[in-house]
Structures are given as structure tokens and as C-alpha cells.
Write a protein that holds these residues in place. Structure first.
Motif, PDB file in Angstrom:
ATOM      1  N   UNK A  57       0.840  -1.203   0.000  1.00 13.44           N
ATOM      2  CA  UNK A  57       0.000   0.000   0.000  1.00 13.44           C
ATOM      3  C   UNK A  57       0.873   1.250   0.000  1.00 13.44           C
ATOM      4  N   UNK A  58       0.247   2.375  -0.217  1.00  8.33           N
ATOM      5  CA  UNK A  58       0.967   3.624  -0.452  1.00  8.33           C
ATOM      6  C   UNK A  58       1.860   4.027   0.719  1.00  8.33           C
ATOM      7  N   UNK A  59       1.302   3.964   1.945  1.00 10.13           N
ATOM      8  CA  UNK A  59       2.105   4.372   3.093  1.00 10.13           C
ATOM      9  C   UNK A  59       3.306   3.446   3.287  1.00 10.13           C
ATOM     10  N   UNK A  60       3.076   2.149   3.099  1.00 13.21           N
ATOM     11  CA  UNK A  60       4.168   1.187   3.234  1.00 13.21           C
ATOM     12  C   UNK A  60       5.263   1.431   2.208  1.00 13.21           C
ATOM     13  N   UNK A  61       4.860   1.781   1.005  1.00 17.79           N
ATOM     14  CA  UNK A  61       5.838   2.057  -0.049  1.00 17.79           C
ATOM     15  C   UNK A  61       6.649   3.301   0.275  1.00 17.79           C
ATOM     16  N   UNK A  62       5.978   4.358   0.780  1.00 19.42           N
ATOM     17  CA  UNK A  62       6.696   5.587   1.146  1.00 19.42           C
ATOM     18  C   UNK A  62       7.666   5.340   2.293  1.00 19.42           C
ATOM     19  N   UNK A  63       7.225   4.542   3.275  1.00 17.49           N
ATOM     20  CA  UNK A  63       8.094   4.238   4.410  1.00 17.49           C
ATOM     21  C   UNK A  63       9.310   3.432   3.960  1.00 17.49           C
ATOM     22  N   UNK A  64       9.081   2.458   3.091  1.00 19.16           N
ATOM     23  CA  UNK A  64      10.183   1.651   2.579  1.00 19.16           C
ATOM     24  C   UNK A  64      11.168   2.510   1.795  1.00 19.16           C
ATOM     25  N   UNK A  65      10.615   3.402   0.976  1.00 15.66           N
ATOM     26  CA  UNK A  65      11.490   4.305   0.209  1.00 15.66           C
ATOM     27  C   UNK A  65      12.328   5.178   1.140  1.00 15.66           C
ATOM     28  N   UNK A  66      11.705   5.666   2.224  1.00 17.85           N
ATOM     29  CA  UNK A  66      12.438   6.502   3.178  1.00 17.85           C
ATOM     30  C   UNK A  66      13.514   5.716   3.908  1.00 17.85           C
ATOM     31  N   UNK A  67      13.178   4.507   4.298  1.00 16.45           N
ATOM     32  CA  UNK A  67      14.116   3.664   5.049  1.00 16.45           C
ATOM     33  C   UNK A  67      15.296   3.250   4.178  1.00 16.45           C
ATOM     34  N   UNK A  68      15.011   2.739   2.995  1.00 12.21           N
ATOM     35  CA  UNK A  68      16.088   2.293   2.116  1.00 12.21           C
ATOM     36  C   UNK A  68      16.835   3.480   1.495  1.00 12.21           C
ATOM     37  N   UNK A  69      16.123   4.598   1.346  1.00 13.15           N
ATOM     38  CA  UNK A  69      16.794   5.813   0.885  1.00 13.15           C
ATOM     39  C   UNK A  69      17.836   6.285   1.881  1.00 13.15           C
ATOM     40  N   UNK A  70      17.525   6.120   3.187  1.00 16.47           N
ATOM     41  CA  UNK A  70      18.498   6.473   4.227  1.00 16.47           C
ATOM     42  C   UNK A  70      19.722   5.573   4.148  1.00 16.47           C
ATOM     43  N   UNK A  71      19.522   4.318   3.797  1.00  8.51           N
ATOM     44  CA  UNK A  71      20.651   3.399   3.675  1.00  8.51           C
ATOM     45  C   UNK A  71      21.601   3.862   2.570  1.00  8.51           C
ATOM     46  N   UNK A  72      21.041   4.319   1.464  1.00  8.83           N
ATOM     47  CA  UNK A  72      21.867   4.824   0.368  1.00  8.83           C
ATOM     48  C   UNK A  72      22.602   6.097   0.794  1.00  8.83           C
ATOM     49  N   UNK A  73      21.946   6.940   1.601  1.00  8.02           N
ATOM     50  CA  UNK A  73      22.623   8.143   2.099  1.00  8.02           C
ATOM     51  C   UNK A  73      23.814   7.763   2.969  1.00  8.02           C
TER      52      UNK A  73
END
Length: 406
Positions: A57-73
């Protein structure tokens, strides 16, 4: 931005303590948080709070993007080769314990050696004591120079063909000593050992390049670098991590679960069992954005100037002893005559000045210094020379007060 301008981005600094403007000199314990980080955490909880990886779902996708985006940072911030080498943990302590419990217990035996230094934080001593106790390996210490620094000659004389692990902090939380990690790693590798680095006190203050250091593992915490508490990072070389077993088991880290056996997900998720520290990772990502914008070189230079200025001003106070080498990171550890460090910290607190007092989770180093405890003032990007002047004035007040008492 200069330090005075940066201060405006930290809401907590704009307050009075005991009727005096707050002078926060305890960033080595935990740093304060800028609006950028606070707002990132608030936005996650207000707008897309959800679990990661599992939902579509949308919220789960946004949270995953934020979490994995932090890993790339994080990957870019420390120059890891791959996000598979970036594991989120509860902090530096958990990261080092993971290496000790997963790699150390599996690879060491009687006759092997673990090499550390007397200046280490307890989090980089006790895990290795436990590994040595279980495996029969010997725990050895690189001797310190009179000023608390490490000489490479002593590293060469301590690390042997039997050494399997060398684990050293990059910056001492007591002495401020900046250790030659790249050179120590080269010595460790020459003898076939792996290099573990406690980066808790270095990552917030200087550029880190794990590939250039050629360390095998590197650990740090978010809360010392403008990020939230409760999250940190373990970097490990992919080849080593792939061979290691996870030490926490449950949801999120599994690939297949049968009635009698299970298999693990690929890196990095096999080491991140259970619901991960989602908000913490997002907050850490925001902190990295902030520090990158300010510039790590500028932060390091500013802190170096503050430390030099502080030592110069503190030398004016008779009976004050400063510990550690002249060239140091942005902190000064000291004792004042026969006044107990807790009493020093208490009087300073009455003046609105926050410093740390105690053994700083470094009891072996306290013994080496022949001190039961010390006081420590630590600086960060938001501190100013005016605050150091206030601090030195507070030390003079402390000396005068206890001079009358005694």
C-alpha cells in the motif's frame, strides 16, 4: 554558515538553564538535533507511518522508500561500495557486539589473539573480553604513549601472526586522540587479521571513507551526529558479512521458514530481524543531509579551532590538568585541583553550562591516567568561542568556590 547562524537551527539551544543561557558542551555524549531532523521525524509519524518491505500500500511504499533511501545516504556518506554493506543497528554498541558475536565467536580459537587499546570505550572492550573468554583467545593491548596517543611501532610490536582481530576507536572519547586507522589496518592485514573500527566519535566530525581506510568493519551511532537516539550503523565488507550468521532471528530477516529449518535473506536484511528502526533511519538520513550541506571539513576545522582555543584559555587556570595529546578532536578532558569532577560539573550546571563528568565508560583508561574520574567539555558545529569564554569563567568560579570551602 558560521556557528552563531547554525545555532539558530537547533531549538533546544535557545533556552535558559538555572536562569543562565544554556552552554551545551556535551556533544560527545549526544549531540543536539537541528530542525531539519526533527521535522523529518515529525513528517514520518504524521504522514506515512507504516511498516517497511512487507506491504504494497501507499504508506508502506513511502516508508520503505524513506528507510532504504536512508541506507543509500549512509553508503555515500562513508563511501561504502554497496548498500548491502550497510546494516542498521541500535547503535555503535550493538554494531560491535554483532561483529564480536557473529564473526568473533565463529572464527577464533585458543591461541588466537584480539588486539585493542587501553583507551577504548567499554563497548569496544567487553564484547572482546567475552569472545576471549568463550573461545580461549588472548586479549592484548597496544601500549599508549605518555600523551595517550598510539605509536605505529607499538602496533607493529603487538600485532602478530596469531592476531585475528584488531579493534580500535578512531577518536578517543576521553583523550580526543585521533588514531591512525588506515596505517593500523594495513598492519592488521599484513598479519592476516581483520580491522574493526569504533567510529562513534569520528563520524560526526570528519569525512569517513571506509574504502580508503580499508577497514573490515566500521561502527557508529546517529545520536552523536545530529540524528535520533536508538539507531546506528554497522558497515562490513560484503565478503565477510556474507559468511557471517545473524545473531537475531525472527521476522524480516528470513527467506524461507520450514518446520525444522530456515534460510536467511540476502544482505543487509539478514542482520535486521524484526520491525526495523524506521523513523530512526529516516532521521539519520536527514542528519546526513544536514551535515553534508554544512560540510564535514568545515565542521572539523571549526572544532579544531575551538579545542585549541579552549586549551589555551584553560591553561590560564592554575591547578587545572588537561589529558591527551596536543593534536586532538574537539573535546577537552580535565581535572581541577582536588575538586571531584562531579562537583565541577554541578557548579558549572548552576551557571547553565553542561559538561560530562565520570569515567566516560573508559575505566581502564582512567586507571592509566591515574584518575578515578575526569570532567569533559566537548564541542560541535554549534559551539562558539564566546561559549568557551563562559565555560572558562565558570571554571574560575568553581575553583574560587571550592577554594573557600577547603
Amino acid at each position: 554558515m558560521n556557528a552563531s547562524e547554525l545555532r539558530q537551527l537547533f531549538p533546544i539551544l535557545n533556552q535558559e538553564v538555572n536562569g543562565k543561557p544554556l552552554v551545551y558542551l556535551d556533544s560527545a555524549a549526544t549531540s543536539q538535533k537541528p530542525v531539519h531532523v526533527i521535522e523529518a521525524l515529525d513528517k514520518y509519524y504524521r504522514e506515512y507511518n507504516s511498516n517497511v518491505h512487507r506491504g504494497v500500500h501507499t504508506l508502506g511504499t513511502k516508508a520503505t522508500d524513506g528507510y532504504e533511501g536512508a541506507r543509500e545516504k549512509v553508503r555515500r556518506f562513508i563511501n561504502a561500495k554497496s548498500t548491502q554493506e550497510v546494516i542498521f543497528t541500535r547503535g555503535t554498541t550493538t554494531a560491535i557486539n554483532t561483529v564480536a558475536s557473529s564473526y568473533g565467536l565463529a572464527n577464533l580459537k585458543e591461541g588466537d589473539e584480539i588486539v585493542i587499546t587501553p583507551m577504548e570505550h567499554h563497548s569496544n572492550i567487553i564484547p572482546w573480553q567475552q569472545v576471549a573468554r568463550v573461545t580461549g583467545a588472548a586479549l592484548k593491548y597496544i601500549p599508549l604513549q605518555p600523551d595517550g596517543s598510539i605509536a605505529l611501532e607499538d602496533v607493529e610490536n603487538t600485532v602478530t601472526a596469531n592476531t585475528k582481530i584488531v579493534s580500535v576507536m578512531q577518536v578517543s572519547n576521553v583523550l580526543g586522540a585521533i588514531n591512525p586507522i588506515k596505517e593500523i589496518a594495513a598492519i592488521a592485514h599484513k598479519h592476516g587479521a581483520i580491522m574493526v573500527v569504533d567510529g562513534a566519535q569520528s563520524t560526526p566530525h570528519m569525512k569517513i571513507d571506509v574504502q580508503d581506510l580499508d577497514c573490515d568493519f566500521f561502527a557508529f551511532s546517529a545520536h552523536k551526529m545530529c540524528g535520533p537516539t536508538g539507531i546506528g550503523v554497522l558497515y562490513g565488507k560484503k565478503a565477510l558479512l556474507n559468511k557471517m550468521e545473524p545473531i537475531e532471528f525472527g521476522g524480516e530477516m528470513i527467506d524461507f521458514v520450514g518446520l525444522q529449518e530456515s534460510t536467511w535473506k540476502e544482505l543487509p536484511w539478514k542482520f535486521e530481524g524484526g520491525t526495523p528502526i524506521i523513523a530512526g533511519a529516516i532521521g539519520l538520513g536527514a542528519a546526513i543531509d544536514f551535515l553534508t550541506e554544512v560540510g564535514l571539513d568545515a565542521i572539523q576545522q571549526h572544532e579544531h579551532e575551538l579545542a585549541e582555543y579552549a586549551m589555551e584559555r584553560m591553561s590560564e587556570i592554575e591547578g587545572l590538568v588537561i589529558y591527551g595529546p596536543k593534536h586532538r578532536a574537539g573535546l577537552v578532558t580535565f581535572n581541577l585541583d582536588d575538586v571531584h569532577p562531579h562537583d565541577v560539573a554541578t557548579v558549572l550546571d548552576a551557571e547553565g553550562i553542561a559538561v560530562r563528568a565520570g569515567h566516560h565508560c573508559a575505566q581502564p583508561l582512567m586507571k592509566w591516567l591515574n584518575a578515578t574520574a575526569t570532567a569533559r567539555a566537548s564541542f560541535y558545529l554549534y559551539n562558539t568561542k564566546d561559549e568557551i569564554d563562559t565555560f572558562v569563567k565558570g571554571l574560575s568560579t568553581t575553583k574560587e568556590y571550592f577554594g573557600h570551602v577547603f
